[in-house]
Design a protein around this motif. Structure first.
Motif, PDB file in Angstrom:
ATOM      1  N   LEU A  18      24.528  50.626  36.512  1.00 55.93           N
ATOM      2  CA  LEU A  18      25.420  49.521  36.168  1.00 55.93           C
ATOM      3  C   LEU A  18      25.887  48.874  37.468  1.00 55.93           C
ATOM      4  CD1 LEU A  18      27.838  50.939  33.420  1.00 55.93           C
ATOM      5  CD2 LEU A  18      26.120  49.154  33.102  1.00 55.93           C
ATOM      6  N   ARG A  19      26.185  47.580  37.387  1.00 55.85           N
ATOM      7  CA  ARG A  19      26.799  46.904  38.515  1.00 55.85           C
ATOM      8  C   ARG A  19      28.121  46.308  38.063  1.00 55.85           C
ATOM      9  NH1 ARG A  19      25.121  41.833  42.451  1.00 55.85           N
ATOM     10  NH2 ARG A  19      25.638  40.612  40.576  1.00 55.85           N
ATOM     11  N   LEU A  20      29.179  46.762  38.690  1.00 55.19           N
ATOM     12  CA  LEU A  20      30.496  46.217  38.415  1.00 55.19           C
ATOM     13  C   LEU A  20      30.790  45.071  39.386  1.00 55.19           C
ATOM     14  CD1 LEU A  20      32.605  49.469  37.931  1.00 55.19           C
ATOM     15  CD2 LEU A  20      31.167  48.246  36.277  1.00 55.19           C
ATOM     16  N   SER A  21      31.498  44.086  38.884  1.00 56.00           N
ATOM     17  CA  SER A  21      31.945  42.959  39.710  1.00 56.00           C
ATOM     18  C   SER A  21      33.455  42.848  39.618  1.00 56.00           C
ATOM     19  CB  SER A  21      31.311  41.650  39.239  1.00 56.00           C
ATOM     20  OG  SER A  21      29.915  41.695  39.315  1.00 56.00           O
ATOM     21  N   CYS A  22      34.047  42.350  40.660  1.00 53.76           N
ATOM     22  CA  CYS A  22      35.487  42.111  40.685  1.00 53.76           C
ATOM     23  C   CYS A  22      35.716  40.764  41.352  1.00 53.76           C
ATOM     24  CB  CYS A  22      36.209  43.209  41.439  1.00 53.76           C
ATOM     25  SG  CYS A  22      37.971  42.896  41.701  1.00 53.76           S
ATOM     26  N   LYS A  23      36.180  39.823  40.562  1.00 56.58           N
ATOM     27  CA  LYS A  23      36.431  38.468  41.039  1.00 56.58           C
ATOM     28  C   LYS A  23      37.910  38.333  41.378  1.00 56.58           C
ATOM     29  CE  LYS A  23      35.695  33.898  41.321  1.00 56.58           C
ATOM     30  NZ  LYS A  23      34.760  33.236  42.262  1.00 56.58           N
ATOM     31  N   ALA A  24      38.190  37.901  42.591  1.00 61.22           N
ATOM     32  CA  ALA A  24      39.563  37.762  43.044  1.00 61.22           C
ATOM     33  C   ALA A  24      39.981  36.300  43.117  1.00 61.22           C
ATOM     34  CB  ALA A  24      39.730  38.396  44.420  1.00 61.22           C
ATOM     35  N   SER A  25      41.242  36.050  42.853  1.00 61.60           N
ATOM     36  CA  SER A  25      41.804  34.720  43.009  1.00 61.60           C
ATOM     37  C   SER A  25      43.260  34.844  43.439  1.00 61.60           C
ATOM     38  CB  SER A  25      41.696  33.912  41.710  1.00 61.60           C
ATOM     39  OG  SER A  25      42.382  34.562  40.666  1.00 61.60           O
ATOM     40  N   GLY A  26      43.763  33.779  44.073  1.00 64.02           N
ATOM     41  CA  GLY A  26      45.156  33.764  44.457  1.00 64.02           C
ATOM     42  C   GLY A  26      45.487  34.485  45.748  1.00 64.02           C
ATOM     43  N   LEU A  27      44.451  34.896  46.497  1.00 65.13           N
ATOM     44  CA  LEU A  27      44.694  35.549  47.787  1.00 65.13           C
ATOM     45  C   LEU A  27      43.552  35.186  48.736  1.00 65.13           C
ATOM     46  CD1 LEU A  27      43.864  39.400  47.564  1.00 65.13           C
ATOM     47  CD2 LEU A  27      42.800  37.620  46.188  1.00 65.13           C
ATOM     48  N   PRO A  28      43.802  35.276  50.035  1.00 70.56           N
ATOM     49  CA  PRO A  28      42.728  34.992  51.012  1.00 70.56           C
ATOM     50  C   PRO A  28      41.748  36.158  51.039  1.00 70.56           C
ATOM     51  CG  PRO A  28      44.714  35.662  52.139  1.00 70.56           C
ATOM     52  CD  PRO A  28      45.077  35.571  50.703  1.00 70.56           C
ATOM     53  N   PHE A  29      40.807  36.117  50.151  1.00 68.49           N
ATOM     54  CA  PHE A  29      39.936  37.253  49.867  1.00 68.49           C
ATOM     55  C   PHE A  29      39.273  37.793  51.125  1.00 68.49           C
ATOM     56  CE2 PHE A  29      37.440  39.918  47.223  1.00 68.49           C
ATOM     57  CZ  PHE A  29      36.148  39.933  47.732  1.00 68.49           C
TER      58      PHE A  29
END
Length: 122
Positions: A18-29
Motif C-alpha cells: 500500500l502507499r499512503l499519502s498525506c497532503k498538507a495545507s496551511g503551513l510552509p510544508f
C-alpha cells in the motif's frame, strides 16, 4: 488553519503493498519535517518513519526496516509512505504529522492528521 489529510489506507493481504499519502495545507510544508506514526488497537502510538524537510534524512523503526519507504514532494505538499511486504502486525491506524525539527519522538510533532486505517489479513 493547518490540515494534514491522509489517504491510501485499506485492506490488503499479507505480503501485499500500500502507499499512503498525506497532503498538507496551511503551513510552509518545505520547512517542516514529516513523520508517520501508527496505533494498533489497545496499543500506544508508535513511530514508523520520519523525513527531514529536504528529504535528505530519513529514520525508521526497526519493525519496518527494509519494507517501508518514506518520501516527500515539496511541490505537492505531500509526504508518502510506501509499505511493502505487509504483515498482519502492521495493522493499525496510520497518522502523518509535521514538526519544525527533525525528530522521531511524537512529542516533537505539532500537527497531526486524522489517520487512515490499514488492515493486513493473514
Amino acid at each position: 488553519q493547518v490540515q494534514l489529510v491522509e489517504s491510501g489506507g485499506g485492506l490488503v493481504q499479507a505480503g501485499g503493498s500500500l502507499r499512503l499519502s498525506c497532503k498538507a495545507s496551511g503551513l510552509p510544508f518545505s520547512s517542516y519535517a514529516m513523520g508517520w506514526f501508527r496505533q494498533a488497537p489497545g496499543k500506544e502510538r508508535e513511530f514508523v518513519m520520519a523525513i527531514s524537510w529536504s528529504g535528505g534524512s530519513t529514520s525508521y523503526a526497526d519493525s519496518v526496516k527494509g519494507r517501508f519507504t518514506i518520501s516527500r514532494d515539496n511541490a505537492k505538499n505531500t509526504v508518502y509512505l510506501q509499505m511493502n511486504s505487509l504483515k498482519p502486525e502492521d495493522t493499525a491506524v496510520y497518522f502523518c504529522a509535521a514538526a519544525t525539527r527533525y525528530t522521531t519522538s511524537s512529542l516533537g510533532y505539532h500537527y497531526w492528521g486524522q489517520g487512515t486505517q490499514v488492515t493486513v489479513s493473514s
